[in-house]
Design an enzyme around this catalytic site. Structure first.
Site, PDB file in Angstrom:
ATOM      1  N   ASP A  43       0.832  -1.217   0.000  1.00 41.94           N
ATOM      2  CA  ASP A  43       0.000   0.000   0.000  1.00 41.94           C
ATOM      3  C   ASP A  43       0.865   1.266   0.000  1.00 41.94           C
ATOM      4  O   ASP A  43       0.736   2.130   0.867  1.00 41.94           O
ATOM      5  CB  ASP A  43      -0.931   0.030   1.220  1.00 41.94           C
ATOM      6  CG  ASP A  43      -1.662  -1.273   1.447  1.00 41.94           C
ATOM      7  OD1 ASP A  43      -1.998  -1.937   0.454  1.00 41.94           O
ATOM      8  OD2 ASP A  43      -1.889  -1.627   2.620  1.00 41.94           O
TER       9      ASP A  43
ATOM     10  N   ASN B 130     -16.091   2.271   5.573  1.00 43.34           N
ATOM     11  CA  ASN B 130     -14.882   1.850   6.280  1.00 43.34           C
ATOM     12  C   ASN B 130     -13.832   2.953   6.198  1.00 43.34           C
ATOM     13  O   ASN B 130     -13.364   3.295   5.102  1.00 43.34           O
ATOM     14  CB  ASN B 130     -14.340   0.550   5.679  1.00 43.34           C
ATOM     15  CG  ASN B 130     -13.323  -0.131   6.567  1.00 43.34           C
ATOM     16  OD1 ASN B 130     -13.110   0.262   7.718  1.00 43.34           O
ATOM     17  ND2 ASN B 130     -12.681  -1.161   6.047  1.00 43.34           N
TER      18      ASN B 130
ATOM     19  N   SER C 285     -12.915   1.326   1.822  1.00 47.08           N
ATOM     20  CA  SER C 285     -12.567  -0.043   1.489  1.00 47.08           C
ATOM     21  C   SER C 285     -13.782  -0.933   1.721  1.00 47.08           C
ATOM     22  O   SER C 285     -14.351  -0.942   2.811  1.00 47.08           O
ATOM     23  CB  SER C 285     -11.404  -0.510   2.368  1.00 47.08           C
ATOM     24  OG  SER C 285     -11.131  -1.881   2.169  1.00 47.08           O
TER      25      SER C 285
ATOM     26  N   GLU D  23     -11.217  -0.872  -3.053  1.00 47.55           N
ATOM     27  CA  GLU D  23     -10.476  -0.165  -2.017  1.00 47.55           C
ATOM     28  C   GLU D  23      -9.297   0.585  -2.623  1.00 47.55           C
ATOM     29  O   GLU D  23      -9.151   0.675  -3.843  1.00 47.55           O
ATOM     30  CB  GLU D  23      -9.983  -1.144  -0.945  1.00 47.55           C
ATOM     31  CG  GLU D  23      -9.051  -2.219  -1.456  1.00 47.55           C
ATOM     32  CD  GLU D  23      -8.701  -3.230  -0.368  1.00 47.55           C
ATOM     33  OE1 GLU D  23      -9.345  -3.227   0.694  1.00 47.55           O
ATOM     34  OE2 GLU D  23      -7.761  -4.028  -0.591  1.00 47.55           O
TER      35      GLU D  23
END
Length: 481
Positions: A70, A188, A208, A246
């Site tokens: 990420d 989220n 996400s 996401e």
């Protein structure tokens, strides 16, 4: 004797003529190709990184691109920085957000951690998290502001926090909550991306799974939400695919006057892939090449978004699996996609990938099939195009690891591909138009950009193309001879 001499002379002249014709027809294109290649500027051989090296697992200084997950990228002066999720192959990661830096986007040095004391107490109190995820960073005045996510896998009692430091390399002082969600919410609060619109206003894009991706205005002074709440929904998927979306990231391209929303579809460890939509407004609506809204949950969930990146392998190389969760770097008008990908031989080993983005004539991003090695977009001689290639169509439906197939681009403009015939032509400084049949036996036209590159699979310079058709389906190719 005279007749014999004339006959021999005639034979010699004929042989010379035949040789000249043979040279002109068969050899001249080769020479032209070599001359065309000689004019190109190819990247130099990068340092070769050893994959799956378990001898370095406990030595962070030797990780390089290993254990990057990420990644969020930021350029500070002449140095590029990557901030990434707490991650460690074969062990428990140290919490605190990993930091790496590079001078060239190719070689990465481990710097350390953003937080000296692990997960901030505000995040622990709300989520019980033991690690931090998916950071993003911006600079305001003399401070660098780091946004991070805290949660536990598979739940949405989550928190996005913010920290700051006068040094980009930290340590960072926690500034508390930006936004949080509870298990009763259908949102989220993870994967924050901070983006500035063309008028100078700051926004936070996040989300996400659940009901998808949202965007909210920030207070430019405090860096926190201007109005607390979910914000505006800009991308979603339906329950038939577990609402798997996401890792949002928005970038603006002033040349085309569009905002581009990049999101990751699918399962993190299986079929992760990157899709794109664009909008004239930062808060949407974002649509793909077919005009389909990225919030559409009624259509086929695999048809939405231009697929620009997915798992792949060229030839017999192991390739990469489940690439995704990207950030985007606009480096003085040169665009790069920065993402993690998992080894083709072992999906548990995540590595950093950086790839150059090229743009179609109508303003859609197209990702290079090879990792960045210093290549530059440049004028290409048409004569270098004919030859043997490996190519693949990045199917929107098949999001597993796609394997290349042999493609021949002939000098007469014919294409041999997948047991069918097609055609190609070259336009502009580096635009290749390919007409072939797709996996459904339908004729498709792909607009491609050609660029000198580094062949990481065969460890040599080559040329590659990346392209897209009107339906937002991408094609990749690499010359092998």
């Amino acid at each position: 004797m005279k007749k014999k001499f004339i006959m021999i002379s005639g034979i010699l002249i004929a042989l010379i003529l035949i040789g000249a014709i043979y040279f002109y027809i068969f050899k001249l294109p080769v020479i032209n190709k070599e001359k065309g290649m000689a004019k190109l500027s190819f990247p130099k051989s990068p340092v070769k990184e050893k994959m799956y090296d378990d001898t370095i697992l406990d030595n962070e200084k030797k990780w390089g691109s290993l254990n990057v997950h990420d990644p969020g990228i930021f350029k500070d002066g002449d140095t590029y920085y990557i901030f990434s999720t707490d991650c460690k192959v074969g062990g428990t990661p140290m919490p605190g957000i990993q930091i790496r830096k590079s001078k060239d986007l190719i070689n990465w040095q481990f710097v350390g951690y953003a937080f000296n004391d692990g997960v901030p107490q505000t995040a622990v109190a709300w989520t019980g998290a033991t690690t931090l995820w998916a950071p993003d960073i911006v600079k305001r005045g003399e401070y660098y502001y780091l946004y991070y996510a805290a949660s536990k896998f598979g739940v949405n009692k989550s928190l996005i926090g913010m920290a700051r430091s006068k040094s980009i390399e930290g340590p960072y002082e926690d500034m508390g909550e930006v936004f949080k969600t509870d298990e009763t919410d259908d949102v989220n609060a993870i994967d924050p991306n901070i983006v500035t619109d063309k008028d100078g206003n700051e926004w936070m894009c996040y989300g996400s799974f659940w009901s998808g991706i949202y965007i909210s205005r920030l207070d430019n002074k405090t860096g926190k939400l201007l109005k607390y709440g979910y914000g505006t929904n800009i991308a979603s998927r339906n329950s038939s695919v577990d609402r798997a979306i996401e890792g949002p990231y928005i970038t603006y391209n002033s040349k085309y006057n569009y905002y581009y929303l990049f999101v990751s579809y699918g399962s993190l460890m299986k079929d992760y892939n990157v899709r794109v939509g664009r909008s004239k407004n930062i808060d949407g609506p974002y649509v793909d090449s077919n005009g389909k809204d990225m919030t559409d949950t009624t259509d086929n969930p695999f048809d939405i978004g231009n697929k620009v990146l997915g798992g792949y392998k060229f030839g017999n190389d192991e390739g990469w699996q489940a690439p995704g969760h990207n950030s985007i770097l606009n480096d003085d008008g040169e665009y790069y996609i920065v993402h993690h990908a998992r080894g083709g031989k072992d999906i548990d080993w995540p590595y950093l990938n950086v790839r150059k983005i090229l743009w179609s004539d109508d303003g859609w991003p197209m990702v290079s099939p090879e990792r960045y090695a210093g290549e530059k977009e440049q004028t290409i001689d048409k004569n270098v195009i004919p030859g043997d290639w490996q190519a693949m169509i990045l199917s929107k439906v098949d999001n597993s690891q796609i394997k290349s197939k042999d493609m021949v681009l002939k000098e007469n403009g014919e294409v041999k591909w997948n047991n069918t015939n097609g055609s190609w032509k070259f336009t502009g400084k580096n635009t290749l138009i390919i007409n072939i049949k797709d996996e459904n036996d339908k004729n498709q036209q792909y607009e491609c950009k050609v660029i000198p590159s580094w062949d990481y699979e065969n460890w040599k310079p080559t040329i590659v193309f990346t392209g897209i058709n009107k339906n937002g389906v991408s094609i990749w190719g690499k010359m092998i001879k």
